[in-house]
Design a protein around this motif. Structure first.
Motif, PDB file in Angstrom:
ATOM      1  N   ASN A   1      -2.655   1.027  -3.132  1.00  0.00           N
ATOM      2  CA  ASN A   1      -1.696   1.212  -4.225  1.00  0.00           C
ATOM      3  C   ASN A   1      -1.049  -0.135  -4.534  1.00  0.00           C
TER       4      ASN A   1
ATOM      5  N   GLN B   1       6.224   8.548  -6.272  1.00  0.00           N
ATOM      6  CA  GLN B   1       4.831   8.625  -6.698  1.00  0.00           C
ATOM      7  C   GLN B   1       4.098   9.768  -6.016  1.00  0.00           C
TER       8      GLN B   1
ATOM      9  N   VAL C   1       0.859  10.603  -8.112  1.00  0.00           N
ATOM     10  CA  VAL C   1       0.195   9.320  -8.387  1.00  0.00           C
ATOM     11  C   VAL C   1      -0.470   8.782  -7.118  1.00  0.00           C
TER      12      VAL C   1
END
Length: 583
Positions: free
Chosen positions: A152, A261, A266
């Protein structure tokens, strides 16, 4: 660093394979968080036991393979470090043996002992840890950062802040501790010198009841070293807590950024675990790197200190074999075997000459007596004759050749030296008499022992010539040590025998027998006898009188007794004038 690389180049294979296998181990270690992320996001999320088992097998394989690579790397690193240290210690010892007397005086025994023991050990530890961690730790740190961006990119921005902060912490601590460790090594030298002096002079210390004073002095040195080590240790100890704080703050930041997130879908939960694992890996590796830097800060000064000794000037005289043989043959026909012409000598760092304008000649088979008060330069003159020191000015010739043209081996074959302080080495009586000389026969040993009045020493021992000798000859008395060192010098049948106050521990009867035996040696060597006893030099063909480095006169006993005030003062201080008149 060139000095150290010169030793490491002999172990190129080990020096390359050790970090290579460590980097392979690091690669497998970096894959572990990704596998764990897959276990969480795929296996657990889908409730797939078979997938979880397969990933667990992968984890086991990664661990076993990494362990194998790690053991291999440590083997190569240890081999390179140990053999490099062994070679360095061997060369350092050889260098110390080649140093001149002036070099030994300038360095000091404590410094040389510290260099060959503690400093070499520090270098060995430094090499071992550098080969294991110097590439692995930075590789894992930056590898973990790259892997975190793969997982990420937004959450991985925390790594870009954490790593420079940690690097700054490491740099500041290293810059502060490096000079401290140098001073610690100096303090260790002072302690080594103090211990050596106390052990060597323990009898004197006890005789004057100085135990408590010496103990206080030693405690002062150790306290000073303790304070320095504590100061350096406190600064070095900041490394772990500061890095823990920084990295744990980084973990908090990663969790804070990733929390939203995860809620939004995400980023997966397994990826958050992978990010925190990478942050933990960075923490562990930076702690290892910090400890490595501490070792490097100790090892680098040690490398410089060892190099200083290796670069000290030597006093090894090496002439071509043909030149040496020709010179010896040519010089053997000269009547004057020893010639000093206007010789002056100053010890290094001393402004006053120890000997000044010394001139004399000694013919073959003659006996030269050298007499004078303490500090008059008697032993210094003998040291110049064996080329232990380089004369400041003047000329010294041996067998017609300048002393500079003689090699050390030639001088050792030509001159048998009995030092002022009788020294025996750990081994046996035979090994001390032979001193590695293979051409000495049992008949030579018997003759040397008889002449040195040492036969009874050997005969009274249970093991005879095989009797063990402790280091320094501590299991022999002072007189026995002196007689054995005289026998050692005579065993090789040297052309010249130097006796530096070597009968000081003998009684008058034994000394008289020794003097008679020396004059009756079958090969008729030239004798140079240094003594403070007038009786030791009465029968000499010439007596050289020294006083405070000055040559006060030279001649026979009767000539000096009639015309030389300095000799008269020495002689009459030992003999009443009535005895002198009848002498």
């Amino acid at each position: 660093m060139k000095f150290l690389l010169g030793y490491l180049k002999e172990f190129k294979k080990e020096s390359i394979l050790a970090p290579l296998f460590k980097m392979l181990e690091a690669i497998f270690e970096l894959l572990v968080p990704l596998v764990m992320a897959s276990v969480i996001d795929v296996g657990i999320a889908r409730r797939d036991p078979a997938y979880i088992m397969r990933m667990c097998v992968v984890l086991v394989l990664l661990g076993v393979t990494g362990l194998a690579f790690s053991i291999t790397a440590q083997y190569f690193a240890a081999k390179a470090a140990i053999y490099t240290a062994a070679g360095m210690r061997r060369d350092l010892f050889s260098k110390i043996m080649r140093l001149s007397f002036a070099g030994h005086d300038a360095a000091g025994a404590s410094l040389l002992i510290t260099r060959i023991t503690n400093d070499v050990n520090q270098i060995s530890n430094g090499i071992n840890m550098v080969l294991r961690l110097f590439l692995r730790s930075p590789f894992i740190v930056f590898g973990a950062m790259i892997m975190s961006f793969i997982v990420n990119a937004k959450a991985a921005l925390v790594f870009l802040v954490v790593i420079p902060v940690l690097g700054l912490v490491v740099y500041l601590i290293m810059r502060s501790t490096l000079p401290m460790f140098r001073r610690i090594q100096k303090g260790l030298e002072h302690i080594t010198a103090s211990v050596g002096e106390n052990l060597e002079g323990v009898r004197v210390i006890r005789a004057f009841c100085r135990q408590k004073e010496e103990q206080r002095e030693y405690e002062g040195l150790t306290e000073d070293l303790y304070q320095r080590q504590m100061k350096a240790g406190r600064i070095s100890a900041l490394m772990n807590p500061v890095t823990y704080v920084v990295v744990n703050l980084g973990v908090v930041a990663v969790l804070w950024f990733a929390a939203d997130q995860v809620q939004e879908g995400v980023i997966a939960q397994g990826e958050v675990v992978a990010l925190t694992n990478y942050m933990s890996q960075i923490l562990v590796e930076l702690i290892k790197l910090a400890n490595l830097i501490v070792l490097i800060t100790k090892a680098l000064p040690s490398v410089g200190r060892v190099r200083e000794v290796m670069e000290m000037p030597e006093d090894e005289r090496k002439k071509p074999a043909e030149t040496a043989k020709a010179g010896t043959a040519e010089g053997s026909s000269t009547a004057e075997q020893i010639v000093f012409e206007n010789v002056t000598f100053c010890y290094p760092g001393s402004g006053e000459p120890a000997l000044e304008h010394i001139s004399f000649q000694v013919k073959r088979g003659e006996m030269l007596g050298i007499i004078g008060g303490t500090g008059s330069g008697k032993s210094t003159l003998l040291n110049l004759l064996v080329h232990g020191y380089e004369r400041t000015s003047g000329t010294i010739r041996l067998n017609g050749r300048d002393i500079d043209d003689w090699t050390d081996r030639e001088i050792a074959r030509c001159i048998g030296t009995v030092p002022q302080h009788a020294t025996l080495f750990a081994g046996t009586i035979a090994s001390n008499l032979l001193m590695g000389r293979e051409n000495i026969t049992s008949e030579d040993l018997r003759m040397a022992l008889d002449a040195a009045q040492a036969r009874e020493i050997v005969e009274k021992k249970e093991g005879k010539l095989a009797e063990p000798v402790l280091a320094g000859g501590k299991n022999f008395s002072g007189g026995q040590r002196q007689r054995l060192t005289i026998a050692r010098a005579l065993a090789g049948k040297p052309e010249i025998v130097l006796l530096d106050d070597s009968a000081s521990a003998l009684d008058l009867a034994t000394e008289a027998a020794l003097r008679g035996a020396l004059r009756e040696l079958p090969w008729r060597p030239t004798l140079v006898v240094v003594s403070q006893r007038a009786s030791s030099v009465l029968s000499a063909d010439q007596i050289l009188v020294l006083d405070d480095g000055q040559m006060m006169g030279i001649g026979t006993h009767r000539e000096l007794l009639e015309n030389n005030e300095t000799y008269q003062e020495i002689y009459y201080s030992q003999y009443p004038r009535e005895e002198a008149a009848n002498a």
